[in-house]
Design a protein around this motif. Sequence first.
Motif, PDB file in Angstrom:
ATOM      1  N   PRO A 286       0.768  -1.177  -0.046  1.00  0.00           N
ATOM      2  CA  PRO A 286       0.065  -0.103   0.094  1.00  0.00           C
ATOM      3  C   PRO A 286       0.573   1.115  -0.271  1.00  0.00           C
ATOM      4  N   SER A 287       2.012   1.296   0.579  1.00  0.00           N
ATOM      5  CA  SER A 287       2.652   2.503   0.742  1.00  0.00           C
ATOM      6  C   SER A 287       4.193   2.415   0.485  1.00  0.00           C
ATOM      7  N   GLY A 288       4.760   3.179   0.368  1.00  0.00           N
ATOM      8  CA  GLY A 288       6.233   3.490   0.281  1.00  0.00           C
ATOM      9  C   GLY A 288       7.034   3.305   1.672  1.00  0.00           C
ATOM     10  N   GLN A 289       5.990   3.788   2.646  1.00  0.00           N
ATOM     11  CA  GLN A 289       6.391   3.723   4.087  1.00  0.00           C
ATOM     12  C   GLN A 289       6.868   2.394   4.521  1.00  0.00           C
ATOM     13  N   ASP A 290       6.069   1.190   4.134  1.00  0.00           N
ATOM     14  CA  ASP A 290       6.660  -0.109   4.460  1.00  0.00           C
ATOM     15  C   ASP A 290       8.065  -0.267   4.054  1.00  0.00           C
ATOM     16  N   VAL A 291       8.313   0.015   3.094  1.00  0.00           N
ATOM     17  CA  VAL A 291       9.793   0.061   2.541  1.00  0.00           C
ATOM     18  C   VAL A 291      10.737   0.902   3.107  1.00  0.00           C
ATOM     19  N   ALA A 292      10.410   2.089   3.710  1.00  0.00           N
ATOM     20  CA  ALA A 292      11.403   3.038   4.064  1.00  0.00           C
ATOM     21  C   ALA A 292      11.594   2.678   5.516  1.00  0.00           C
ATOM     22  N   GLU A 293      10.583   1.978   6.364  1.00  0.00           N
ATOM     23  CA  GLU A 293      10.843   1.343   7.724  1.00  0.00           C
ATOM     24  C   GLU A 293      11.764   0.391   7.646  1.00  0.00           C
ATOM     25  N   LEU A 294      11.861  -0.514   6.662  1.00  0.00           N
ATOM     26  CA  LEU A 294      12.757  -1.610   6.379  1.00  0.00           C
ATOM     27  C   LEU A 294      14.040  -1.046   6.176  1.00  0.00           C
ATOM     28  N   ILE A 295      14.209   0.018   5.306  1.00  0.00           N
ATOM     29  CA  ILE A 295      15.512   0.696   5.215  1.00  0.00           C
ATOM     30  C   ILE A 295      16.068   1.044   6.468  1.00  0.00           C
ATOM     31  N   ALA A 296      15.324   1.768   7.081  1.00  0.00           N
ATOM     32  CA  ALA A 296      15.881   2.574   8.599  1.00  0.00           C
ATOM     33  C   ALA A 296      16.354   1.342   9.469  1.00  0.00           C
ATOM     34  N   PHE A 297      15.508   0.235   9.362  1.00  0.00           N
ATOM     35  CA  PHE A 297      15.951  -0.929  10.138  1.00  0.00           C
ATOM     36  C   PHE A 297      17.192  -1.579   9.643  1.00  0.00           C
ATOM     37  N   ALA A 298      17.363  -1.764   8.679  1.00  0.00           N
ATOM     38  CA  ALA A 298      18.649  -2.391   7.757  1.00  0.00           C
ATOM     39  C   ALA A 298      19.855  -1.306   8.270  1.00  0.00           C
ATOM     40  N   VAL A 299      19.986  -0.131   8.137  1.00  0.00           N
ATOM     41  CA  VAL A 299      20.966   0.646   8.374  1.00  0.00           C
ATOM     42  C   VAL A 299      21.304   0.860   9.679  1.00  0.00           C
ATOM     43  N   GLY A 300      20.388   0.669  10.719  1.00  0.00           N
ATOM     44  CA  GLY A 300      20.512   0.602  11.787  1.00  0.00           C
ATOM     45  C   GLY A 300      21.009  -0.433  12.765  1.00  0.00           C
ATOM     46  N   ARG A 301      21.346  -1.509  12.164  1.00  0.00           N
ATOM     47  CA  ARG A 301      21.828  -2.800  12.656  1.00  0.00           C
ATOM     48  C   ARG A 301      23.390  -2.475  13.080  1.00  0.00           C
ATOM     49  N   PRO A 302      23.868  -3.271  14.097  1.00  0.00           N
ATOM     50  CA  PRO A 302      25.256  -3.062  14.288  1.00  0.00           C
ATOM     51  C   PRO A 302      25.976  -3.293  13.281  1.00  0.00           C
ATOM     52  N   ARG A 303      27.296  -2.757  13.422  1.00  0.00           N
ATOM     53  CA  ARG A 303      28.401  -2.571  12.510  1.00  0.00           C
ATOM     54  C   ARG A 303      28.501  -3.834  11.900  1.00  0.00           C
ATOM     55  N   HIS A 304      28.526  -5.013  12.565  1.00  0.00           N
ATOM     56  CA  HIS A 304      29.010  -6.334  12.053  1.00  0.00           C
ATOM     57  C   HIS A 304      27.938  -7.183  11.432  1.00  0.00           C
TER      58      HIS A 304
END
Length: 272
Positions: free
Chosen positions: A240-258
Amino acid sequence: MTTPTVTTGQTDTTGQTCSPARPLSGRVAVVTGASSGIGEATARELAAHGAHVALLARRADRLAEHVARIEAAGGTALALPTDVTDPASLAAAAVGIRARLGRVDLVVNNAGLALPDLLDGSAGANWQRMIDVNVTGAFAVVEAFVPDLLAAAAERGHADLVNISSAAARSVLPGFAGYAASKAAFSHLSRNLRAQLSPADVRVTNIEPGAVDTEFRDHIDDPAISAAVKEAIGSIEAIPSGQDVAELIAFAVGRPRHVNLSQISVLPTREA
């Protein structure tokens, strides 16, 4: 543009200061294709998590509106009208971002174009436009910002390149063969970039969303092409919305560096 602020709080594994509520505080992000859809939603989401975000797209008026909304919500954002198919435009954007926000450590390579293969004499032109944006333009974005990503990773321990491909990269789409081929090329480029950049602590994430109910088909100039795209997309169950993908992007780049979420598919629960 608001003045960047420092958020105090806990220290992450790289030594950077951050707040649990704003895990991307202190990061400088670039989002291409940011005038609508996934790009717009991602810019807002990253800013809400504390990143200073540069929005790149061709439509200056839309970018200005989005930046105003981000700033009204307390975020920091910069609008830079940019054409990813023009290397000079990208180079100027990179210089402007460094001068006003600092060195980039997060790139969301999202600009893309989907056009049908009408096989009425226009297919060749449509093919070239998609190659120019989805492949050549995407690679130009990488070239423009990889020096920043490498330098940032050397200093803070990691940086992120997120490429927004498409589930079309793995699908058979009659009438959209050129689009599927361009996205397949982009996904394979991402796999090779990860092999090249991960030893230098630049994480590469390739995201392949299914159909998303965004505006990408609404600002196609040719009425016949726009109608063909709407008809094809209308028969597909869409996220339904690009927001669903945006939240996934924020999660992915917020993971620990390893941790690198290198390949992600995002599909609607039900598919037609």
